[in-house]
Design a protein around this motif. Structure first.
Motif, PDB file in Angstrom:
ATOM      1  N   MET A 219      15.095  10.315   2.933  1.00  0.00           N
ATOM      2  CA  MET A 219      14.281   9.453   2.105  1.00  0.00           C
ATOM      3  C   MET A 219      12.820   9.554   2.523  1.00  0.00           C
ATOM      4  O   MET A 219      12.495   9.485   3.708  1.00  0.00           O
ATOM      5  CB  MET A 219      14.750   7.996   2.236  1.00  0.00           C
ATOM      6  CG  MET A 219      13.955   7.012   1.391  1.00  0.00           C
ATOM      7  SD  MET A 219      14.607   5.316   1.450  1.00  0.00           S
ATOM      8  CE  MET A 219      14.007   4.803   3.047  1.00  0.00           C
ATOM      9  N   ALA A 220      11.942   9.733   1.567  1.00  0.00           N
ATOM     10  CA  ALA A 220      10.517   9.846   1.863  1.00  0.00           C
ATOM     11  C   ALA A 220       9.935   8.482   2.204  1.00  0.00           C
ATOM     12  O   ALA A 220      10.419   7.442   1.749  1.00  0.00           O
ATOM     13  CB  ALA A 220       9.786  10.437   0.662  1.00  0.00           C
ATOM     14  N   HIS A 221       8.892   8.507   3.030  1.00  0.00           N
ATOM     15  CA  HIS A 221       8.189   7.275   3.374  1.00  0.00           C
ATOM     16  C   HIS A 221       6.702   7.476   3.126  1.00  0.00           C
ATOM     17  O   HIS A 221       6.126   8.487   3.528  1.00  0.00           O
ATOM     18  CB  HIS A 221       8.425   6.869   4.819  1.00  0.00           C
ATOM     19  CG  HIS A 221       7.911   5.498   5.106  1.00  0.00           C
ATOM     20  ND1 HIS A 221       8.683   4.370   4.974  1.00  0.00           N
ATOM     21  CD2 HIS A 221       6.678   5.077   5.455  1.00  0.00           C
ATOM     22  CE1 HIS A 221       7.946   3.309   5.242  1.00  0.00           C
ATOM     23  NE2 HIS A 221       6.726   3.707   5.542  1.00  0.00           N
ATOM     24  N   ILE A 222       6.089   6.483   2.477  1.00  0.00           N
ATOM     25  CA  ILE A 222       4.674   6.560   2.113  1.00  0.00           C
ATOM     26  C   ILE A 222       3.897   5.496   2.872  1.00  0.00           C
ATOM     27  O   ILE A 222       4.258   4.313   2.842  1.00  0.00           O
ATOM     28  CB  ILE A 222       4.489   6.328   0.596  1.00  0.00           C
ATOM     29  CG1 ILE A 222       5.302   7.342  -0.207  1.00  0.00           C
ATOM     30  CG2 ILE A 222       3.005   6.389   0.220  1.00  0.00           C
ATOM     31  CD1 ILE A 222       5.533   6.933  -1.657  1.00  0.00           C
ATOM     32  N   ASP A 223       2.856   5.916   3.571  1.00  0.00           N
ATOM     33  CA  ASP A 223       1.904   4.980   4.155  1.00  0.00           C
ATOM     34  C   ASP A 223       0.789   4.766   3.138  1.00  0.00           C
ATOM     35  O   ASP A 223       0.135   5.735   2.722  1.00  0.00           O
ATOM     36  CB  ASP A 223       1.327   5.525   5.462  1.00  0.00           C
ATOM     37  CG  ASP A 223       2.326   5.469   6.601  1.00  0.00           C
ATOM     38  OD1 ASP A 223       3.155   4.545   6.633  1.00  0.00           O
ATOM     39  OD2 ASP A 223       2.289   6.367   7.470  1.00  0.00           O
ATOM     40  N   TYR A 224       0.596   3.526   2.742  1.00  0.00           N
ATOM     41  CA  TYR A 224      -0.392   3.190   1.728  1.00  0.00           C
ATOM     42  C   TYR A 224      -1.539   2.426   2.386  1.00  0.00           C
ATOM     43  O   TYR A 224      -1.383   1.275   2.790  1.00  0.00           O
ATOM     44  CB  TYR A 224       0.262   2.352   0.634  1.00  0.00           C
ATOM     45  CG  TYR A 224      -0.678   1.796  -0.423  1.00  0.00           C
ATOM     46  CD1 TYR A 224      -1.912   2.380  -0.691  1.00  0.00           C
ATOM     47  CD2 TYR A 224      -0.315   0.686  -1.175  1.00  0.00           C
ATOM     48  CE1 TYR A 224      -2.764   1.867  -1.666  1.00  0.00           C
ATOM     49  CE2 TYR A 224      -1.155   0.165  -2.156  1.00  0.00           C
ATOM     50  CZ  TYR A 224      -2.374   0.754  -2.387  1.00  0.00           C
ATOM     51  OH  TYR A 224      -3.214   0.241  -3.338  1.00  0.00           O
ATOM     52  N   TYR A 225      -2.687   3.090   2.521  1.00  0.00           N
ATOM     53  CA  TYR A 225      -3.888   2.467   3.066  1.00  0.00           C
ATOM     54  C   TYR A 225      -4.677   1.849   1.912  1.00  0.00           C
ATOM     55  O   TYR A 225      -4.982   2.536   0.929  1.00  0.00           O
ATOM     56  CB  TYR A 225      -4.728   3.496   3.816  1.00  0.00           C
ATOM     57  CG  TYR A 225      -4.051   3.994   5.074  1.00  0.00           C
ATOM     58  CD1 TYR A 225      -4.216   3.321   6.278  1.00  0.00           C
ATOM     59  CD2 TYR A 225      -3.229   5.124   5.056  1.00  0.00           C
ATOM     60  CE1 TYR A 225      -3.590   3.764   7.440  1.00  0.00           C
ATOM     61  CE2 TYR A 225      -2.593   5.570   6.202  1.00  0.00           C
ATOM     62  CZ  TYR A 225      -2.781   4.886   7.397  1.00  0.00           C
ATOM     63  OH  TYR A 225      -2.154   5.318   8.540  1.00  0.00           O
ATOM     64  N   LEU A 226      -5.008   0.569   2.050  1.00  0.00           N
ATOM     65  CA  LEU A 226      -5.622  -0.158   0.948  1.00  0.00           C
ATOM     66  C   LEU A 226      -6.627  -1.168   1.462  1.00  0.00           C
ATOM     67  O   LEU A 226      -6.654  -1.501   2.649  1.00  0.00           O
ATOM     68  CB  LEU A 226      -4.538  -0.894   0.154  1.00  0.00           C
ATOM     69  CG  LEU A 226      -3.825  -2.010   0.929  1.00  0.00           C
ATOM     70  CD1 LEU A 226      -4.075  -3.367   0.276  1.00  0.00           C
ATOM     71  CD2 LEU A 226      -2.329  -1.727   1.019  1.00  0.00           C
ATOM     72  N   ALA A 227      -7.450  -1.656   0.546  1.00  0.00           N
ATOM     73  CA  ALA A 227      -8.359  -2.758   0.831  1.00  0.00           C
ATOM     74  C   ALA A 227      -8.216  -3.774  -0.291  1.00  0.00           C
ATOM     75  O   ALA A 227      -8.205  -3.403  -1.469  1.00  0.00           O
ATOM     76  CB  ALA A 227      -9.804  -2.266   0.925  1.00  0.00           C
ATOM     77  N   THR A 228      -8.138  -5.033   0.065  1.00  0.00           N
ATOM     78  CA  THR A 228      -7.864  -6.066  -0.930  1.00  0.00           C
ATOM     79  C   THR A 228      -9.066  -6.387  -1.816  1.00  0.00           C
ATOM     80  O   THR A 228      -8.939  -7.200  -2.735  1.00  0.00           O
ATOM     81  CB  THR A 228      -7.353  -7.357  -0.266  1.00  0.00           C
ATOM     82  OG1 THR A 228      -8.316  -7.793   0.706  1.00  0.00           O
ATOM     83  CG2 THR A 228      -6.005  -7.125   0.406  1.00  0.00           C
ATOM     84  N   ILE A 229     -10.211  -5.752  -1.564  1.00  0.00           N
ATOM     85  CA  ILE A 229     -11.367  -5.946  -2.451  1.00  0.00           C
ATOM     86  C   ILE A 229     -11.702  -4.680  -3.236  1.00  0.00           C
ATOM     87  O   ILE A 229     -12.725  -4.629  -3.911  1.00  0.00           O
ATOM     88  CB  ILE A 229     -12.620  -6.429  -1.684  1.00  0.00           C
ATOM     89  CG1 ILE A 229     -13.096  -5.366  -0.695  1.00  0.00           C
ATOM     90  CG2 ILE A 229     -12.362  -7.774  -1.007  1.00  0.00           C
ATOM     91  CD1 ILE A 229     -14.493  -5.625  -0.136  1.00  0.00           C
ATOM     92  N   SER A 230     -10.841  -3.681  -3.180  1.00  0.00           N
ATOM     93  CA  SER A 230     -11.132  -2.408  -3.842  1.00  0.00           C
ATOM     94  C   SER A 230     -10.730  -2.426  -5.315  1.00  0.00           C
ATOM     95  O   SER A 230      -9.560  -2.667  -5.644  1.00  0.00           O
ATOM     96  CB  SER A 230     -10.385  -1.269  -3.146  1.00  0.00           C
ATOM     97  OG  SER A 230     -10.389  -0.104  -3.958  1.00  0.00           O
ATOM     98  N   PRO A 231     -11.669  -2.131  -6.221  1.00  0.00           N
ATOM     99  CA  PRO A 231     -11.293  -2.058  -7.638  1.00  0.00           C
ATOM    100  C   PRO A 231     -10.337  -0.913  -7.923  1.00  0.00           C
ATOM    101  O   PRO A 231      -9.518  -0.989  -8.842  1.00  0.00           O
ATOM    102  CB  PRO A 231     -12.627  -1.860  -8.354  1.00  0.00           C
ATOM    103  CG  PRO A 231     -13.511  -1.203  -7.348  1.00  0.00           C
ATOM    104  CD  PRO A 231     -13.107  -1.806  -6.026  1.00  0.00           C
ATOM    105  N   TRP A 232     -10.434   0.143  -7.129  1.00  0.00           N
ATOM    106  CA  TRP A 232      -9.564   1.298  -7.348  1.00  0.00           C
ATOM    107  C   TRP A 232      -8.130   0.987  -6.917  1.00  0.00           C
ATOM    108  O   TRP A 232      -7.175   1.452  -7.541  1.00  0.00           O
ATOM    109  CB  TRP A 232     -10.120   2.521  -6.629  1.00  0.00           C
ATOM    110  CG  TRP A 232     -11.526   2.803  -7.050  1.00  0.00           C
ATOM    111  CD1 TRP A 232     -12.667   2.641  -6.310  1.00  0.00           C
ATOM    112  CD2 TRP A 232     -11.960   3.258  -8.337  1.00  0.00           C
ATOM    113  NE1 TRP A 232     -13.769   2.970  -7.053  1.00  0.00           N
ATOM    114  CE2 TRP A 232     -13.369   3.350  -8.293  1.00  0.00           C
ATOM    115  CE3 TRP A 232     -11.297   3.585  -9.520  1.00  0.00           C
ATOM    116  CZ2 TRP A 232     -14.129   3.764  -9.391  1.00  0.00           C
ATOM    117  CZ3 TRP A 232     -12.048   4.002 -10.611  1.00  0.00           C
ATOM    118  CH2 TRP A 232     -13.444   4.098 -10.544  1.00  0.00           C
ATOM    119  N   CYS A 233      -7.971   0.188  -5.861  1.00  0.00           N
ATOM    120  CA  CYS A 233      -6.633  -0.274  -5.498  1.00  0.00           C
ATOM    121  C   CYS A 233      -6.077  -1.182  -6.599  1.00  0.00           C
ATOM    122  O   CYS A 233      -4.892  -1.102  -6.941  1.00  0.00           O
ATOM    123  CB  CYS A 233      -6.667  -1.016  -4.166  1.00  0.00           C
ATOM    124  SG  CYS A 233      -6.971   0.042  -2.731  1.00  0.00           S
TER     125      CYS A 233
END
Length: 198
Positions: free
Chosen positions: A1-15
């Motif tokens: 099973m693949a695993h994805i690390d998702y790096y994000l910012a809670t103020i990003s419009p692109w997120c």
């Protein structure tokens, strides 16, 4: 099973514009996701990026064209000048980290914070807003008050891991097994194809 690390910012419009597409892709391929909120402004500083406030006017002008184009394409509401932006990302990030520790479904929580910022004119650094979003996503609102030390530790560690992994912006997706990296909500189709072996 693949695993994805998702790096994000809670103020990003692109997120925000990524919506729930990552979760749909992960479900389709039986992949799991680890959500890694971080301070994107510090990430820019560490990796040669430029904070929005310091960008050349032509770049910001183009951003003003591109965001509504994508929002229209994805049929998502967006306010290009939110009432509460930028705000302190740490409290909402700590809430995500604490919620993830409980083993619940974090995707709707992440989307709840992003939607609150970019479509609902809510202050995601406010304690009551954080509690409301936690509750709406099915988590105990008290998580807003617990696990602050662990949240702060993990939040800082996420930034260090991001720099080490070659992350330089958000949203950023890394498939652990292959090491393949995908930057931007407009690369989610490529992530989907990669997980399908195409």
């Amino acid at each position: 099973m693949a695993h994805i690390d998702y790096y994000l910012a809670t103020i990003s419009p692109w997120c925000y514009l990524a919506g729930n597409r990552l979760e749909e892709i992960a479900q389709r391929h039986g992949a799991s996701v680890t959500y890694k909120p971080l301070d994107v402004l510090q990430l820019f500083d560490r990796t040669g990026g430029v904070r929005p406030a310091n960008r050349h006017p032509s770049r910001m002008e183009y951003r003003g064209y591109e965001l509504p184009r994508w929002a229209s394409h994805l049929q998502m509401p967006i306010n290009l000048k939110p009432a509460f932006w930028p705000v302190n990302m740490a409290p909402s990030s700590y809430a995500i980290i604490s919620a993830q520790e409980t083993g619940g479904d974090v995707g709707p929580l992440v989307q709840g914070f992003l939607r609150a910022c970019w479509a609902e004119e809510r202050d995601i650094s406010d304690d009551q807003v954080i509690r409301d979003i936690l509750g709406a996503a099915g988590f105990d609102p008290a998580l807003a008050d617990s696990g602050l030390f662990v949240g702060a530790e993990t939040y800082g560690r996420n930034l260090e891991q991001a720099v080490e992994a070659g992350v330089f912006g958000v949203p950023f997706y890394i498939v652990r097994e292959s090491g393949q990296r995908f930057w931007g909500q407009d690369r989610l189709d490529f992530l989907d194809r990669h997980l399908a072996g195409l």
